[in-house]
Scaffold this motif. Structure first.
Motif, short mmCIF file in Angstrom:
data_model
loop_
_atom_site.label_atom_id
_atom_site.label_comp_id
_atom_site.label_asym_id
_atom_site.label_seq_id
_atom_site.Cartn_x
_atom_site.Cartn_y
_atom_site.Cartn_z
N VAL A 125 0.88 -1.37 -0.02
CA VAL A 125 -0.04 0.09 0.15
C VAL A 125 1.03 1.17 0.07
O VAL A 125 1.76 1.22 0.76
N LEU A 126 0.64 1.91 -0.99
CA LEU A 126 1.37 3.40 -0.85
C LEU A 126 0.56 4.58 -1.10
O LEU A 126 -0.47 4.61 -1.69
N ASP A 127 0.97 5.74 -0.14
CA ASP A 127 0.13 6.90 -0.24
C ASP A 127 1.24 7.99 -0.36
O ASP A 127 1.37 8.70 0.84
N VAL B 144 -2.01 -1.31 -3.77
CA VAL B 144 -3.07 -0.54 -3.50
C VAL B 144 -2.52 0.94 -3.43
O VAL B 144 -1.77 1.31 -2.53
N TYR B 145 -2.59 1.73 -4.39
CA TYR B 145 -2.03 3.29 -4.44
C TYR B 145 -3.24 4.25 -4.06
O TYR B 145 -4.26 4.46 -4.82
N VAL B 146 -2.95 4.74 -3.21
CA VAL B 146 -3.80 6.26 -2.94
C VAL B 146 -3.19 7.48 -3.30
O VAL B 146 -2.00 7.73 -3.03
N ALA B 147 -4.00 8.23 -4.00
CA ALA B 147 -3.28 9.23 -4.83
C ALA B 147 -4.03 10.52 -4.82
O ALA B 147 -5.33 10.51 -4.78
N CYS B 148 -3.53 11.79 -4.46
CA CYS B 148 -4.05 12.87 -4.43
C CYS B 148 -3.73 13.80 -5.55
O CYS B 148 -4.46 14.96 -5.63
N LEU C 54 -3.59 -2.37 -8.48
CA LEU C 54 -2.76 -2.65 -9.48
C LEU C 54 -2.44 -4.29 -9.28
O LEU C 54 -2.08 -4.52 -8.04
N THR C 55 -2.62 -4.99 -10.33
CA THR C 55 -1.80 -6.28 -10.05
C THR C 55 -1.18 -6.84 -11.31
O THR C 55 -1.30 -6.18 -12.53
#
Length: 400
Positions: free
Chosen positions: A324-326, A349-353, A393-394
């Motif tokens: 997981v990355l933010d 799992v990519y958390v993006a602003c 992403l997979t």
């Protein structure tokens, strides 16, 4: 000879929305980025900035033919030449979300070569009073306000309708010293924490700020009041839920939480992997790491590393099942993406602003064998052009 249209008034037919809170129009072969307009409108726009290149910037000062989604801004200083804190107060909530969806889709198409339908989902609470963390600045007369768009000029405010009332009331009615920056945070208990950062070359006050109480992911968090936490009161819980649904870390597995902050997502991963699993939480902010360790002290499967993500990943040899990355607004960047892909996780799992940064990193992942599996977007910053996205992403070999 360079063209300089600064101060010129143009009659424009406004084209599509662009990333950054403006729309695109074209005049005499030049691009005009127009604020305070909506796609399809006919406007009179005054050029505010022109560096003599192929584009210039302008404000719509009169709307000749309004778009269906146009509304009267609820803030009296949300207009041309005034406060730069908001971008879309002249658009209805539904219109704002549609515009943001177009931006996310356009960035993914242009930068990652993906043509996907995008919906920006509304968070509970409406368009106003959602902002729980804000930094005001004092003008030459000591009046607190916010800066004008692309300017250091301070627009003094009597109110800020997107900011929580208590956070506003703790700052705006008071006199400050010229150049002061004043941070105001309202926590989950309704307590307001204020910190003053003196301006004009004066020595900064040695203030650490208070301890804010927040709640998300089934936990109560005690963190530095002016450290990182989601601004919208519903965002942390929403994002933690989506991360948990998509991470699916197995009991006993290894997982990474990169740019971990105080450990919101690390807590979700820790519950999934259980006491036999391992969660690596990487964060560059020392205070955030300290807060994370204190808040997750009961989760011994979480180990913390303080430092830059790209540096701390260079010597990692473990293979996490989930990452997981933010990252910050600029995105993770090629080096971090390459090191994640080299570790071979089953899910990222990519958390993006920032949709542009997300699209660039998605493109890098694609070149390394990972495809965009799912995407959700949330209007975590109503009235502004910002949007929060979560991407799964997979490995491209799975499912085609």
């Amino acid at each position: 000879m360079k063209q300089d249209w600064t101060g010129r008034t143009l009659e424009l037919t406004v084209g599509p929305v662009a990333h950054g809170g403006h729309c695109v129009a074209r005049v005499d072969g030049r691009v005009v980025f127009v604020r305070h307009a909506l796609p399809g409108e006919q406007v009179l726009a005054e050029v505010t900035e022109d560096a003599g290149k192929s584009f210039c910037r302008a404000d719509a000062i009169e709307v000749l033919t309004p778009a269906k989604g146009r509304v009267t801004p609820p803030c009296p200083v949300a207009g041309p030449g005034l406060c730069g804190g908001c971008d879309w107060q002249h658009a209805s909530g539904q219109t704002q979300r549609e515009l943001k969806a177009e931006v996310v889709a356009e960035q993914l198409s242009r930068l990652a070569g993906l043509d996907l339908p995008v919906t920006v989902e509304e968070l509970p609470g409406g368009l106003l009073r959602w902002r729980t963390r804000v930094r005001f600045v004092a003008d030459d007369d000591g009046r607190a306000g916010l800066r004008a768009h692309r300017s250091h000029r301070v627009v003094p405010l009597a109110d800020c309708p997107i900011t929580a009332r208590a956070a506003v009331g703790a700052v705006l009615p008071h006199a400050w010293s010229a150049g002061d920056e004043i941070e105001s945070t309202e926590d989950a208990d309704g307590e307001v924490h204020v910190r003053r950062l003196p301006g004009r070359g004066r020595r900064p006050e040695q203030q650490r700020g208070g301890i804010a109480v927040q709640r998300a992911a089934g936990r109560e968090w005690r963190i530095a009041a002016h450290g990182f936490w989601q601004v919208h009161p519903e965002a942390a819980e929403t994002l933690a839920r989506i991360v948990g649904e998509w991470a699916q870390a197995a009991p006993g597995a290894r997982a990474w939480d990169l740019y971990a902050g105080a450990g919101l997502f690390a807590s979700v991963l820790a519950e999934q992997v259980g006491p036999r699993g391992r969660v690596l939480a990487v964060e560059s902010g020392r205070r955030a790491v300290s807060d994370g360790k204190a808040n997750l002290a009961g989760l011994r499967q979480v180990s913390w590393r303080c430092g830059q993500v790209e540096q701390l990943l260079r010597d990692r040899t473990d293979s996490p099942q989930v990452v997981v990355l933010d990252p910050p607004r600029k995105g993770a960047g090629r080096e971090v993406v390459e090191r994640i892909a080299a570790a071979g996780p089953e899910r990222v799992v990519y958390v993006a602003c920032d949709p542009a940064a997300l699209a660039r990193d998605v493109a890098t992942f694609a070149g390394l064998g990972y495809r965009l599996d799912r995407l959700r977007a949330f209007d975590a910053f109503p009235m502004t052009h910002h949007v929060e996205c979560v991407a799964l992403l997979t490995p491209a070999t799975e499912g085609g």
